[in-house]
Design a protein around this motif. Structure first.
Motif, PDB file in Angstrom:
ATOM      1  N   UNK A 229      22.772  22.891 110.793  1.00 24.62           N
ATOM      2  CA  UNK A 229      22.313  22.100 111.940  1.00 24.62           C
ATOM      3  C   UNK A 229      21.575  22.969 112.971  1.00 24.62           C
ATOM      4  N   UNK A 230      21.302  24.244 112.629  1.00 23.74           N
ATOM      5  CA  UNK A 230      20.796  25.241 113.601  1.00 23.74           C
ATOM      6  C   UNK A 230      21.442  25.007 114.975  1.00 23.74           C
ATOM      7  N   UNK A 231      22.762  25.240 115.076  1.00 21.68           N
ATOM      8  CA  UNK A 231      23.491  24.873 116.291  1.00 21.68           C
ATOM      9  C   UNK A 231      23.160  25.777 117.479  1.00 21.68           C
ATOM     10  N   UNK A 232      23.425  25.261 118.686  1.00 20.28           N
ATOM     11  CA  UNK A 232      23.211  26.031 119.922  1.00 20.28           C
ATOM     12  C   UNK A 232      24.032  27.306 119.899  1.00 20.28           C
ATOM     13  N   UNK A 233      25.270  27.153 119.452  1.00 19.07           N
ATOM     14  CA  UNK A 233      26.149  28.319 119.427  1.00 19.07           C
ATOM     15  C   UNK A 233      26.830  28.431 118.065  1.00 19.07           C
ATOM     16  N   UNK A 234      26.797  29.647 117.509  1.00 21.28           N
ATOM     17  CA  UNK A 234      27.387  29.921 116.197  1.00 21.28           C
ATOM     18  C   UNK A 234      28.596  30.829 116.390  1.00 21.28           C
ATOM     19  N   UNK A 235      29.749  30.397 115.866  1.00 23.63           N
ATOM     20  CA  UNK A 235      30.961  31.220 115.928  1.00 23.63           C
ATOM     21  C   UNK A 235      31.282  31.647 114.489  1.00 23.63           C
ATOM     22  N   UNK A 236      31.205  32.938 114.237  1.00 27.59           N
ATOM     23  CA  UNK A 236      31.352  33.444 112.868  1.00 27.59           C
ATOM     24  C   UNK A 236      32.560  34.373 112.795  1.00 27.59           C
ATOM     25  N   UNK A 237      33.568  33.986 112.020  1.00 23.79           N
ATOM     26  CA  UNK A 237      34.785  34.798 111.917  1.00 23.79           C
ATOM     27  C   UNK A 237      34.752  35.601 110.622  1.00 23.79           C
ATOM     28  N   UNK A 238      34.355  36.852 110.728  1.00 26.35           N
ATOM     29  CA  UNK A 238      34.254  37.774 109.592  1.00 26.35           C
ATOM     30  C   UNK A 238      33.407  37.164 108.460  1.00 26.35           C
ATOM     31  N   UNK A 239      32.114  36.869 108.743  1.00 24.25           N
ATOM     32  CA  UNK A 239      31.283  36.109 107.794  1.00 24.25           C
ATOM     33  C   UNK A 239      30.896  36.856 106.515  1.00 24.25           C
ATOM     34  N   UNK A 240      31.155  38.182 106.444  1.00 27.24           N
ATOM     35  CA  UNK A 240      30.746  38.890 105.224  1.00 27.24           C
ATOM     36  C   UNK A 240      31.914  39.567 104.520  1.00 27.24           C
ATOM     37  N   UNK A 241      33.151  39.189 104.909  1.00 30.95           N
ATOM     38  CA  UNK A 241      34.345  39.872 104.381  1.00 30.95           C
ATOM     39  C   UNK A 241      34.442  39.906 102.863  1.00 30.95           C
ATOM     40  N   UNK A 242      33.930  38.872 102.197  1.00 27.63           N
ATOM     41  CA  UNK A 242      34.042  38.787 100.737  1.00 27.63           C
ATOM     42  C   UNK A 242      32.717  39.028 100.025  1.00 27.63           C
ATOM     43  N   UNK A 243      31.749  39.607 100.724  1.00 25.11           N
ATOM     44  CA  UNK A 243      30.414  39.741 100.131  1.00 25.11           C
ATOM     45  C   UNK A 243      30.054  41.188  99.841  1.00 25.11           C
ATOM     46  N   UNK A 244      29.316  41.367  98.745  1.00 25.76           N
ATOM     47  CA  UNK A 244      28.737  42.683  98.450  1.00 25.76           C
ATOM     48  C   UNK A 244      27.634  42.965  99.478  1.00 25.76           C
ATOM     49  N   UNK A 245      27.110  44.172  99.468  1.00 25.53           N
ATOM     50  CA  UNK A 245      26.196  44.553 100.550  1.00 25.53           C
ATOM     51  C   UNK A 245      24.902  43.740 100.548  1.00 25.53           C
ATOM     52  N   UNK A 246      24.390  43.380  99.373  1.00 27.82           N
ATOM     53  CA  UNK A 246      23.136  42.617  99.333  1.00 27.82           C
ATOM     54  C   UNK A 246      23.316  41.228  99.946  1.00 27.82           C
ATOM     55  N   UNK A 247      24.338  40.519  99.488  1.00 30.36           N
ATOM     56  CA  UNK A 247      24.599  39.179 100.026  1.00 30.36           C
ATOM     57  C   UNK A 247      25.008  39.240 101.498  1.00 30.36           C
ATOM     58  N   UNK A 248      25.791  40.264 101.849  1.00 28.39           N
ATOM     59  CA  UNK A 248      26.214  40.423 103.239  1.00 28.39           C
ATOM     60  C   UNK A 248      25.016  40.642 104.150  1.00 28.39           C
ATOM     61  N   UNK A 249      24.080  41.452 103.677  1.00 21.92           N
ATOM     62  CA  UNK A 249      22.879  41.718 104.450  1.00 21.92           C
ATOM     63  C   UNK A 249      22.053  40.442 104.636  1.00 21.92           C
ATOM     64  N   UNK A 250      22.000  39.628 103.585  1.00 20.50           N
ATOM     65  CA  UNK A 250      21.252  38.367 103.674  1.00 20.50           C
ATOM     66  C   UNK A 250      21.845  37.475 104.767  1.00 20.50           C
ATOM     67  N   UNK A 251      23.178  37.405 104.852  1.00 23.81           N
ATOM     68  CA  UNK A 251      23.826  36.606 105.895  1.00 23.81           C
ATOM     69  C   UNK A 251      23.476  37.157 107.272  1.00 23.81           C
ATOM     70  N   UNK A 252      23.524  38.485 107.427  1.00 26.63           N
ATOM     71  CA  UNK A 252      23.214  39.095 108.733  1.00 26.63           C
ATOM     72  C   UNK A 252      21.746  38.871 109.121  1.00 26.63           C
ATOM     73  N   UNK A 253      20.845  38.937 108.144  1.00 28.82           N
ATOM     74  CA  UNK A 253      19.426  38.673 108.429  1.00 28.82           C
ATOM     75  C   UNK A 253      19.245  37.236 108.914  1.00 28.82           C
ATOM     76  N   UNK A 254      19.928  36.310 108.244  1.00 24.93           N
ATOM     77  CA  UNK A 254      19.813  34.894 108.620  1.00 24.93           C
ATOM     78  C   UNK A 254      20.355  34.671 110.036  1.00 24.93           C
ATOM     79  N   UNK A 255      21.511  35.276 110.350  1.00 23.26           N
ATOM     80  CA  UNK A 255      22.068  35.142 111.705  1.00 23.26           C
ATOM     81  C   UNK A 255      21.110  35.737 112.742  1.00 23.26           C
TER      82      UNK A 255
END
Ligand SMILES: Nc1ncnc2c1ncn2[C@@H]1O[C@H](COP(=O)(O)OP(=O)(O)OP(=O)(O)O)[C@@H](O)[C@H]1O
Ligand SMILES: Nc1ncnc2c1ncn2[C@@H]1O[C@H](COP(=O)(O)OP(=O)(O)OP(=O)(O)O)[C@@H](O)[C@H]1O
Ligand SMILES: [Mg+2]
Ligand SMILES: [Mg+2]
Lengths: 227, 227
Positions: free
Chosen positions: A158-184
């Protein structure tokens, strides 16, 4: 955007009372990308749950977009939350009875988005997070990191006004984790305010402010020079 | 200790068949501390579940302690598992109706350990992992990292012959994560064989062998020089 003053949050079990947030004060400005760090059990998820209007608090003040949240009825808290906040949960909280596509689509349905646009947005975020090939799977049929990416996709669709992310990459390898961080990062540049709990100094390097908690208190705050 | 040959494991949903383990072969020797790495969705949890006798496989051979596991009845697999294997699950799998103490105690109860010794061993591992102060809490009353430490404690309290750890530090800060890795190292030096899935190269540095998976295949294997 968010002003917290002297906020107290305690939990009681039969045996013990825990002061999870010890009269903390915090200011979050529009456009901030704040990392929240600290040892296991220090109050990070509790802080996010209170800010995300999922949990009440005992005393103090929490102003969200100019409106005081203390004492607000559950029904009104839920309304404010649905319209403004995207939440990535530490334990994902996917709905087992819905498949990947339906889980991600749900916030758009709540916000009365038309079917054609829902489809475009769900497909776009699934492709971005590399889970489109699993769109008809159910959560129990996904790997841990795939479940985490579905939780991320649902919070961001929903591209929200405010995003609350609780450890969003805890289960991800570095490539997928990086993709999440780039998107954020991108969403932050486009105007979303982000509060992200993380144990990873790499993730925290994407933020502009780092707040460190300890035993329910704010231990320190610092500016972060992003590249 | 473990000899796997040409092991095939597929999942079928209505839409698609996934080859999660593509006829892989692997040898694990007593006393090994093996790290298993690879991108999200490549088959790591599936490999651990098959080795841990939680899941069957389609074809190929899996010899555990000299006994062939293919075709073994569920009841017999469960017996072999209870007696030999400690499992740290990626999503913890704690029992909601039991408190922290009771969750950790459960494998000792299954193995008919006397009450007095159970108490000593549960308290020892809770203190080691810094969760003794939460022993009467229920899982829903714990932080994510506290839940993870309960899952670790439960898997290790029987000092099992073989420990299967699926991302055991994913929700932990560096201090607590390091404590878990030190404890696993100690058990390995005392004779436990360990297979650990991890996305962290720091965790992998505690191992003596690193196996990397990709799309259900073993991409490479290497020896690790531990300090
Ligand atoms: N019950 C199931 N039904 C259908 N497909 C499944 C099922 N469980 C797993 N899969 C698929 O099998 C593949 C391997 O899953 P697995 O859980 O082993 O991955 P993983 O390497 O542990 O990933 P992660 O690092 O994200 O935890 C994934 O693509 C997943 O979607
Ligand atoms: N429902 C509850 N009832 C009782 N105590 C609780 C409850 N939820 C959390 N707590 C306690 O409050 C404290 C803060 O919990 P919180 O989940 O905010 O920690 P956290 O910083 O997110 O930790 P982690 O990094 O391990 O996820 C912990 O000590 C926890 O045991
Ligand atoms: Mg937490
Ligand atoms: Mg996994």
């Amino acid at each position: 955007m968010i002003t917290i003053q002297q906020l107290l949050k305690t939990y009681s079990t039969e045996e013990v009372e825990t002061t999870a947030l010890n009269q903390i004060s915090l200011q979050v400005n529009q456009g901030d990308f704040m990392a929240i760090m600290g040892p296991s059990g220090c109050g990070k998820s509790t802080l996010l749950n209170v800010i995300g209007l999922l949990d009440s608090f005992d005393s103090g003040s929490y102003q969200f977009l100019g409106q005081e949240m203390h004492g607000l009825k559950e029904k009104d808290r839920a309304q404010v939350r649905k319209e403004n906040i995207g939440f990535i949960f530490q334990n994902f909280n996917l709905i087992d009875e819905l498949n990947v596509y339906e889980n991600i689509e749900l916030p758009l349905v709540y916000n009365n988005i038309a079917k054609k646009e829902r489809k475009e947005r769900v497909i776009a975020v699934m492709e971005r997070l590399n889970i489109a090939h699993r769109n008809k799977h159910y959560p129990q049929q996904l790997s841990g990191g795939q479940q985490q990416r579905v939780a991320v996709a649902r919070a961001l669709v929903t591209t929200p006004k405010i995003i609350l992310a609780d450890e969003p990459t805890g289960n991800l390898d570095s490539t997928n984790g990086n993709e999440v961080m780039e998107l954020l990062s991108e969403l932050n540049h486009q105007g979303s305010t982000i509060l992200m709990v993380t144990h990873s100094s790499y993730d925290a390097s994407f933020s502009n402010r780092i707040v460190t908690l300890k035993d329910g208190n704010i231990l320190m705050e610092k500016e972060n020079q992003r590249q």
